[in-house]
Write an enzyme that holds these catalytic residues in place. Structure first.
Site, PDB file in Angstrom:
ATOM      1  CG  ASP A  97       0.581   1.661   2.208  1.00 17.43           C
ATOM      2  OD1 ASP A  97       0.149   2.709   1.721  1.00 17.43           O
ATOM      3  OD2 ASP A  97       1.780   1.343   2.191  1.00 17.43           O
TER       4      ASP A  97
ATOM      5  CD1 TRP B 121       2.382   8.717   4.998  1.00 18.52           C
ATOM      6  CD2 TRP B 121       4.199   9.924   5.477  1.00 18.52           C
ATOM      7  NE1 TRP B 121       3.437   7.847   5.183  1.00 18.52           N
ATOM      8  CE2 TRP B 121       4.556   8.559   5.474  1.00 18.52           C
ATOM      9  CE3 TRP B 121       5.181  10.872   5.777  1.00 18.52           C
ATOM     10  CZ2 TRP B 121       5.862   8.125   5.743  1.00 18.52           C
ATOM     11  CZ3 TRP B 121       6.471  10.441   6.044  1.00 18.52           C
ATOM     12  CH2 TRP B 121       6.802   9.087   6.029  1.00 18.52           C
TER      13      TRP B 121
HETATM   14  C1  FRU Z   1       3.054   3.216   0.150  1.00 16.06           C
HETATM   15  C2  FRU Z   1       4.117   3.482   1.202  1.00 16.06           C
HETATM   16  C3  FRU Z   1       4.932   2.248   1.496  1.00 16.06           C
HETATM   17  C4  FRU Z   1       5.464   2.525   2.873  1.00 16.06           C
HETATM   18  C5  FRU Z   1       4.317   3.248   3.518  1.00 16.06           C
HETATM   19  C6  FRU Z   1       4.737   4.333   4.458  1.00 16.06           C
HETATM   20  O1  FRU Z   1       1.983   4.087   0.228  1.00 16.06           O
HETATM   21  O2  FRU Z   1       4.939   4.564   0.809  1.00 16.06           O
HETATM   22  O3  FRU Z   1       5.928   1.994   0.539  1.00 16.06           O
HETATM   23  O4  FRU Z   1       5.806   1.374   3.590  1.00 16.06           O
HETATM   24  O5  FRU Z   1       3.546   3.809   2.464  1.00 16.06           O
HETATM   25  O6  FRU Z   1       3.639   4.909   5.069  1.00 16.06           O
END
Ligand code: FRU
Length: 508
Positions: free
Chosen positions: A48, A72
Site C-alpha cells: 500500500d 509480503w
Molecule cells: C492492505 C493491507 C493493510 C495493512 C497492510 C499490511 O493491503 O493488508 O490493511 O495495513 O496491507 O501490509
C-alpha cells in the site's frame, strides 16, 4: 498515549539492516519488467501507499515495504519524494518495527501536518495474537503515532488508539484529517461478529482520541474487513472508499481477490454519513488495491494505489522486486461516480510523440505501429458510430512468440476489454469496463510500462490497471480490427515514449 510501548530496541540499527536487505535484492534485480515510470522499491516487496502528503515543498510517498524478500513479510515504511510528482528521489527507509506494539510490522497509515508545522504519521502497529501468524486468533493491531521535522527521520510516540476488544481480529489503517478545529481519524475494523466496518475517532490535541462510532457498516455479510478506508470531501459531496475483503464477484464486477471501491454521499461532523450512490470500483483492472488520497497544495484530490499482484503466478517475485504503484491520478466528481486521470504533469514524461492517425482498417487487418516500445503513453480515439469491426484496439507488449495483451473495444460486450490470454508469464484472464457509447466515439489513454498497462476510458470515467509481463525480445504495438461487417475507423492515434521518473536512474 500509552508510553509503556515506547521504543524498546534501536530503530537506527533496524533501518540500516533493512537498507542492506533492499540493496542486496537490488544487486540481483532483473529489469525486464521493472517499471521506469511508476514508483516501486529498488528491491523487495511493496504494497500500500502510505502517508501521502505535500510537506515543506515536496511530495512524499511512503509505502509498505518488505526489505528482505519479494513476498509480503514484516512491514517497514519505504519512502520516495518529489518536487513535482514527475521526478522522484529515493529516500532512506522511514520506519522499521522497533517496539512491542509493532513488533510484527509497521502497517499502513496516513500523514497530516500539525498546527506547529510537523509531519505527523498515524499508522498501525501490528502483532500476531498467537505470536507466529494470523491463525484463528487473528491480529492485535493498535493505532500509533510518529512525528517528523523533515519527513525523513521519525520519532515514534507509541500507541494512541489501543484495540478495545480482544475478539477484534482486524483493526487497522488510520486515515486522519483536520475538520475545523478537530482531528478526525477513520480506520477499518472486523467486528467480533466478523462484519466489515469503518470506525471514527476524534481528537483536539492529536494524542488523545475519543471513539465517535462506526461511520460506515458494510451491508454485505460476506465482507469481513474494510482495509485502508479513506474519507474525503469532493465538491459538495463526501466520498468513503475502502478495500473490501470477502466481496464476491458479480458478473463483470469485483473479480479480484480483494476489491477497492467507493460510495458517494453527504456527511457533517456529528451526523451519520448519508450514502447516495451504489458501490463503484475505483478501477476495473486486475491489479488495483489500497488506494490512498490526499489533497495537493493547489487543492486537487490526488490518489495513488498499489498494483496488487494477488493472483499467482507472480513472475516479478523472481526478479528481486515485487509490486508498483499506479501513476498518480487526479480524482474528480462525475455525477454519481469518480473520474480519475493521470495528473496533468505526467505529460512532462512524453518523449518523441508520433502521430499515426486518422487510420481506416479493413476487416481483420492489423498494422504494426511501433516495432519496440518498452514504455508508451497512447492517445486513441475510435469512431464507434461508423466502425463495424467486432473488436478494435491495440496489441501491446507483443513479442516475436505471439504473446501480447489486447486492449480493445468489444462490440459484442459493448465494453472496453483488457485481455491477457496470450501471455506466457503471469496470471492471464481478462477484465472489462463499461462505457457510454452515446456520443459515437471512444477515447482511450493507455500508459504502458515494462510490466504494466493502465487504460483510461473516456477521460478517466473508467480505468483498467493490470500487470502485463511481456516475453523475450522487442515489444511491438500493433493496431487490430477483428471480424465484423466492415471497417474500423480511428479518428486519431498518437504514441509517445515515457522518460524515467527517477532523479538518478543509474542508481535506481
Ligand atoms: C492492505 C493491507 C493493510 C495493512 C497492510 C499490511 O493491503 O493488508 O490493511 O495495513 O496491507 O501490509
Amino acid at each position: 498515549m500509552n508510553t509503556e510501548h515506547m521504543p524498546s530496541y534501536d530503530q537506527t540499527a533496524q533501518l540500516a539492516k533493512a537498507e542492506a536487505g533492499v540493496d542486496q535484492l537490488f544487486s540481483q534485480r532483473n529489469d525486464r519488467w521493472y517499471p521506469s515510470c511508476h514508483i516501486a522499491s529498488k528491491g523487495g516487496w511493496i504494497n500500500d501507499p502510505n502517508g501521502l502528503c505535500f510537506f515543506k515543498g515536496r511530495y512524499h510517498a511512503y509505502y509498505q515495504l518488505h526489505p528482505y524478500g519479494t513476498q509480503w513479510g514484516p512491514m517497514h515504511w519505504g519512502h520516495v519524494s518529489s518536487e513535482d510528482m514527475v521526478t522522484w528521489r529515493r529516500e532512506p527507509i522511514a520506519m522499521a518495527p522497533s517496539f512491542e506494539a509493532e513488533k510484527d510490522g509497521v502497517f499502513s497509515g496516513s500523514a497530516v501536518i500539525s498546527d506547529d508545522g510537523k509531519l505527523v504519521i498515524y499508522y498501525t502497529g501490528h502483532r500476531w495474537r498467537n505470536g507466529v501468524d494470523e491463525g484463528t486468533e487473528g491480529n492485535l493491531q493498535e493505532q500509533c503515532m510518529a512525528i517528523s521535522e523533515d519527513g525523513i527521520h521519525f520519532e515514534k510516540k507509541g500507541v494512541v488508539v489501543p484495540c478495545p476488544d480482544d475478539r477484534i481480529p482486524h483493526f487497522r489503517d488510520p486515515k486522519v484529517w483536520k475538520q475545523g478545529d478537530t482531528w478526525t481519524m477513520v480506520f477499518g475494523v472486523c467486528t467480533p461478529e466478523h462484519r466489515g466496518e469503518i470506525w471514527m475517532y476524534t481528537s483536539e490535541n492529536m494524542v488523545d482520541w475519543t471513539f465517535v462510532g462506526p461511520v460506515y457498516k458494510h451491508p454485505d455479510p460476506d465482507v469481513f474487513m474494510l482495509e485502508c478506508p479513506d474519507m474525503f470531501p469532493l465538491g459538495d459531496k463526501w466520498v468513503i472508499c475502502y478495500s473490501a475483503m470477502g466481496l464476491k464477484p458479480k458478473g463483470f464486477e469485483s473479480r479480484n481477490h480483494n476489491n477497492a471501491g467507493y460510495v458517494i454521499g453527504t456527511w457533517e461532523p456529528g451526523q451519520p454519513f448519508r450514502q447516495e450512490t451504489d458501490f463503484h470500483l475505483w478501477d476495473d483492472g486486475h491489479n488495483y488495491y489500497a488506494p490512498q488520497t490526499f489533497q495537493g497544495p493547489d487543492g486537487r484530490r490526488l490518489v495513488f494505489a498499489w498494483m496488487s499482484p494477488f493472483t499467482s503466478p507472480i513472475p516479478m517475485e523472481n526478479d528481486g522486486w515485487c509490486g508498483q504503484f499506479t501513476v498518480p491520478r487526479e480524482v474528480e466528481l462525475a455525477d454519481d461516480h469518480l473520474r480519475t486521470q493521470p495528473i496533468r504533469e505526467y505529460a512532462q514524461l512524453d518523449q518523441n510523440r508520433k502521430d499515426f492517425g486518422p487510420i481506416t482498417l479493413e476487416v481483420n487487418e492489423s498494422r504494426t505501429l511501433l516495432a519496440d516500445a518498452a514504455t508508451a503513453d497512447i492517445d486513441l480515439e475510435i469512431d464507434l458510430a461508423h466502425s463495424q469491426a467486432e473488436r478494435i484496439g491495440l496489441e501491446l507488449h507483443r513479442t516475436a512468440n505471439g504473446d501480447h495483451t489486447l486492449v480493445c473495444y468489444d462490440d459484442q460486450l459493448q465494453r472496453v476489454v483488457l485481455d491477457r490470454h496470450c501471455n506466457s508469464y503471469g496470471d492471464r484472464g481478462y477484465r472489462t469496463a463499461p462505457l457510454d457509447r452515446s456520443d459515437g466515439r471512444l477515447k482511450l489513454r493507455i500508459i504502458v510500462d515494462h510490466g504494466s498497462i493502465e487504460v483510461f476510458v473516456n477521460d478517466g470515467l473508467e480505468v483498467l490497471s493490470s500487470y502485463s509481463f511481456p516475453a523475450e525480445g522487442a515489444r511491438e504495438i500493433r493496431l487490430i480490427a477483428e471480424s465484423g461487417e466492415g471497417q474500423a475507423i480511428i479518428n486519431s492515434l498518437s504514441i509517445a515514449g515515457l522518460a524515467t521518473i527517477w532523479e538518478h536512474p543509474d542508481r535506481n
